[in-house]
Design a protein around this motif. Structure first.
Motif: not given
Lengths: 151, 151
Positions: B48-53, B100-105, B107-108, B115-118
């Motif tokens: 999720l994070l990698l696709v987002d960034s 792969l591309y992120i969707t709106e949800s 990205a949310e 935040d949670l993971v860190t």
DNA sequence: GCAGATAGTGGATAAATGCAACTATAATAT
DNA sequence: ATATTATAGTTGCATTTATCCACTATCTGC
């Protein structure tokens, strides 16, 4: 390709490294122990070694040290017993509890496993300089003891 | 009871600590992420994070970074796609590959998860002094990059 | 004795893992 | 050009683990 991928926040997240490195070491360890009646999961190895060096040790204590719940532990014990590696007796002082003892073939295997496990770990992490390995072990060791309630 | 148990050779075995601590962090992390469409295994979170960034990143690259094989990776991608978190397209340059591309949800969720993971990692290891955490991260980070072929 | 904690067992469910077969496309070599 | 080999991804299957929960037996303290 991979050389310049930025890992997002995971780059600064200790849990990420622990989790991924765990995957790698565990796979490598499984290979080294292939066919040895004791593969997959720290459970069996730890149990075998602890029973060998602490005759009469109880499943519940091993469960605590390996972070398993009682049912998971029970299955590990059952596995080792059914393979003739350890023996299970009801404790004289507390008949709820059991005492675990090593068998002959268990002791043999323990010797072998002790060697394989330490060598595998050394080999696997051999690219890390000695002194840094020591640091790692020191810090992680304290973390472990803390988590498990050993200190 | 537990205070004075000697861990046999495991006491000096790095892999033992990695494996057990992994169990503990992973469980704790799962709790923190409960119900978030992304639980269990570094796979989903990392993806999720990698696709987002890294918009357009390929499954095979993520597989390498998370130490999964292609089939495991495929299932993770499938999971995220089916939950509407990422989108999958065939690459224009290489029609075997996907982007792969992120969707709106997605990205949310990524924002939330970041935040949670860190925070979870920080909290979980908070009993380790700052400087030692940094040392750990440094050493493990290099180990990770080495294992994964990032350096 | 009674209440509550603790040791271990067993079952059912849900996930993850690894393996191997299979399709499709690319890259390479002849 | 074409035959070979390598790579990306999918799918099914068998194995293993984990987790949760309920259940028995026993112990401890009141």
């Amino acid at each position: 390709m991979a050389e310049d991928v930025d890992l997002d926040v995971l780059n600064d997240t200790l849990s990420f490294y622990i989790r991924t490195i765990n995957l790698a070491v565990s796979r490598d360890l499984d290979e080294c122990l292939e066919g040895l009646d004791v593969a997959k999961g720290t459970g069996k190895i730890t149990t075998l070694l602890l029973v060998d060096s602490h005759p009469g040790i109880r499943p519940s204590l091993i469960a605590q040290l390996t972070m398993k719940d009682r049912s998971a532990m029970g299955r590990i014990v059952e596995h080792l017993v059914s393979h003739g590696l350890i023996r299970r007796e009801t404790s004289a002082e507390d008949s709820r509890a059991q005492e675990l003892y090593i068998t002959e073939s268990g002791a043999e295997l323990a010797t072998k496993v002790r060697d394989l496990v330490t060598r595998q770990s050394k080999d696997f992490f051999s690219f890390i300089p000695e002194d840094e390995q020591a640091q790692l072990m020191d810090i992680l060791g304290r973390a472990y003891r803390r988590i498990v309630g050993l200190a």
